[in-house]
Design an enzyme around this catalytic site. Structure first.
Site, PDB file in Angstrom:
ATOM      1  N   HIS A   6       0.792  -1.404  -0.014  1.00 53.23           N
ATOM      2  CA  HIS A   6       0.171   0.072  -0.032  1.00 53.23           C
ATOM      3  C   HIS A   6       0.840   1.097  -0.064  1.00 53.23           C
ATOM      4  CE1 HIS A   6      -3.778   2.163   1.785  1.00 53.23           C
ATOM      5  NE2 HIS A   6      -3.110   2.875   1.126  1.00 53.23           N
ATOM      6  N   HIS A  40      -9.531   0.954  -1.238  1.00 62.12           N
ATOM      7  CA  HIS A  40      -9.575   1.453   0.031  1.00 62.12           C
ATOM      8  C   HIS A  40     -10.946   1.630   0.849  1.00 62.12           C
ATOM      9  CE1 HIS A  40      -5.643   3.052  -1.281  1.00 62.12           C
ATOM     10  NE2 HIS A  40      -5.621   4.137  -0.336  1.00 62.12           N
ATOM     11  N   GLU A  53     -11.010   3.432   6.045  1.00 63.56           N
ATOM     12  CA  GLU A  53     -10.032   4.320   6.393  1.00 63.56           C
ATOM     13  C   GLU A  53     -10.548   5.539   7.437  1.00 63.56           C
ATOM     14  OE1 GLU A  53      -8.029   6.492   3.140  1.00 63.56           O
ATOM     15  OE2 GLU A  53      -6.466   7.366   4.697  1.00 63.56           O
ATOM     16  N   ASP A 105       1.646   4.090   2.821  1.00 60.77           N
ATOM     17  CA  ASP A 105       0.580   4.940   2.173  1.00 60.77           C
ATOM     18  C   ASP A 105       1.253   6.301   1.182  1.00 60.77           C
ATOM     19  OD1 ASP A 105      -1.974   5.476   1.526  1.00 60.77           O
ATOM     20  OD2 ASP A 105      -2.226   6.262   3.381  1.00 60.77           O
ATOM     21  N   ASP A 106       1.620   7.233   1.888  1.00 67.07           N
ATOM     22  CA  ASP A 106       2.096   8.219   1.150  1.00 67.07           C
ATOM     23  C   ASP A 106       3.408   8.837   2.050  1.00 67.07           C
ATOM     24  OD1 ASP A 106       0.044   9.086  -0.899  1.00 67.07           O
ATOM     25  OD2 ASP A 106      -1.269   8.582   1.024  1.00 67.07           O
ATOM     26  N   HIS A 133       1.264   4.571  -2.510  1.00 68.36           N
ATOM     27  CA  HIS A 133       0.644   5.552  -3.683  1.00 68.36           C
ATOM     28  C   HIS A 133       2.203   6.231  -3.971  1.00 68.36           C
ATOM     29  CE1 HIS A 133      -3.390   5.261  -2.507  1.00 68.36           C
ATOM     30  NE2 HIS A 133      -2.919   5.180  -1.454  1.00 68.36           N
TER      31      HIS A 133
HETATM   32  N1  LIG Z   1      -4.730   7.558   2.319  1.00 66.56           N
HETATM   33  C1  LIG Z   1      -5.221   7.634   1.324  1.00 66.56           C
HETATM   34  N2  LIG Z   1      -6.789   7.470   1.100  1.00 66.56           N
HETATM   35  C2  LIG Z   1      -7.365   7.568   0.142  1.00 66.56           C
HETATM   36  N3  LIG Z   1      -6.733   8.033  -1.013  1.00 66.56           N
HETATM   37  C3  LIG Z   1      -5.418   8.445  -1.195  1.00 66.56           C
HETATM   38  N4  LIG Z   1      -4.550   8.553  -2.161  1.00 66.56           N
HETATM   39  C4  LIG Z   1      -3.331   8.604  -1.724  1.00 66.56           C
HETATM   40  N5  LIG Z   1      -3.516   8.468  -0.354  1.00 66.56           N
HETATM   41  C5  LIG Z   1      -4.689   8.091  -0.162  1.00 66.56           C
HETATM   42 ZN   LIG Z   2      -3.859   4.759   0.417  1.00 65.40          ZN
END
Ligand SMILES: Nc1ncnc2[nH]cnc12
Ligand SMILES: [Zn+2]
Length: 344
Positions: A25, A205, A208, A286-287, A27
């Site tokens: 996971h 997703h 969350e 994630d990011d 992005h």
């Molecule tokens: N945590 C996240 N939740 C939903 N979309 C995303 N796009 C990038 N990060 C995300």
């Molecule tokens: Zn994500």
């Protein structure tokens, strides 16, 4: 799975850093560091509304998912050429290698780029070339998962799928991301059914920020194989039972959840509860450029804050490969590497 002998705190930290792991996971647009955003903005002559790297970094104070997404999409606007996409992915893959990530399944958001006039081929070719180089030069296996943006229409998702199909051999599956609340999985029922017919892997997703009902519908309507995040599942006992019984993986992202205020503090994270209930939970970044850390930062900070044990670490590393879309022989070989690290 084996029960580990007692392990010292130092040895646990060492194992968290060096054990082989899979990331499921991430992005790729969320791995774009402020320094690279500035370099690409200059290379491509695209203005961004921040005077310096520091000013941009100071803007990374989020109150919820949407407050992050607004900045994340603005950051991605500097990506124009095939080389830009390559450079972004390569920078991430170097970080992955440093954290002993030996397999990664990378999300990308093509609509963020095609809406600005960047060709699908440019996006996919750049990312895919970096994945191939990672395998050849870094020993990291990497594949791509195309995500549909859920704040856009299903019609737009269908058009994106059509656009991507000439590149079908360069990605392994599809996902669903962006603003969750108000955009339930069933909005994308038909496009996911089509992707299933095409033999693509399916993830989404769900849970969350959104309610457990979104996790049920991701499973029952979209028929996904993994749930991305899924941390709201602890609010629903019947759902927890099902996720455990069917070993449906959750790709959990602790630092993301902390930075987007899903949990007040990392110490309050429910990763331990998910694992102790027998769910196939995994740790992911994630990011990472926005949330303060890559894979090993997620592991080290989460273990320090929550007191998870070496047995949890072993379970998490094994889960990451079990939950992957690797072919069976490759999966077995990587699980053997986890066992070798923990049982040495
Ligand atoms: N945590 C996240 N939740 C939903 N979309 C995303 N796009 C990038 N990060 C995300
Ligand atoms: Zn994500």
């Amino acid at each position: 799975m084996n029960t580990l002998p007692p392990i010292s705190a130092e040895r646990l930290v060492d194992l968290l850093r060096t054990a082989p792991k899979a990331e499921l996971h991430i992005h790729i647009e969320g791995s774009l560091e402020p320094e690279l955003i500035f370099a690409l903005s200059q290379r491509n002559g695209i203005a961004i509304p921040y005077a310096s790297v520091d000013e941009l970094r100071r803007a990374y104070a989020f109150s919820n998912l949407q407050s992050f997404l607004d900045i994340y999409y603005a950051g991605a606007s500097v990506l124009i050429t095939e080389q830009d996409f390559y450079d972004m992915a390569w920078a991430y893959l170097l970080k992955a290698q440093a954290d002993h990530v030996i397999h990664t399944e990378i999300f990308f958001d093509p609509q963020t780029h095609t809406a600005r006039g960047v060709a699908m081929k440019t996006v996919i070719d750049g990312l895919h070339r970096a994945c191939q180089d990672a395998h050849a030069k870094l020993g990291v296996s990497a594949s791509l998962i195309l995500c549909f943006l859920r704040h856009l229409s299903e019609e737009d998702a269908f058009a994106t799928l059509e656009d991507a199909l000439p590149h079908r051999d360069q990605f392994i599956g599809v996902g669903l991301d962006s603003s969750e609340l108000g955009h339930p999985p069933e909005k994308f029922a038909r496009v996911f059914a089509r992707c299933r017919e095409l033999g693509l892997h399916l993830v989404a997703h769900a849970g969350e920020e959104g309610p457990p009902e979104y996790i049920w519908s991701a499973l029952d309507v979209l028929k996904v194989e993994r749930i991305d995040h899924g941390v709201q599942s602890t609010r629903d006992a019947a759902l927890m039972k099902r996720l455990a019984a069917e070993r449906i993986p959750l790709t959990v992202c602790p630092l993301s959840n902390q930075k987007l205020c899903v949990f007040p503090n990392l110490a309050d994270h429910n990763l331990g509860r998910l694992l102790d209930a027998g769910l196939c939970a995994t740790v992911n970044s994630d990011d990472p450029a926005y949330f303060g850390g890559y894979m090993n930062d997620n592991f080290l900070q989460t273990f320090a804050a929550t007191g998870l044990t070496a047995q949890h670490a072993y379970t998490l590393m094994r889960n990451s490969f079990e939950a992957s879309f690797l072919a069976p022989a490759a999966k077995r070989a990587m699980l053997d590497r986890v066992d070798a690290a923990f049982l040495a």
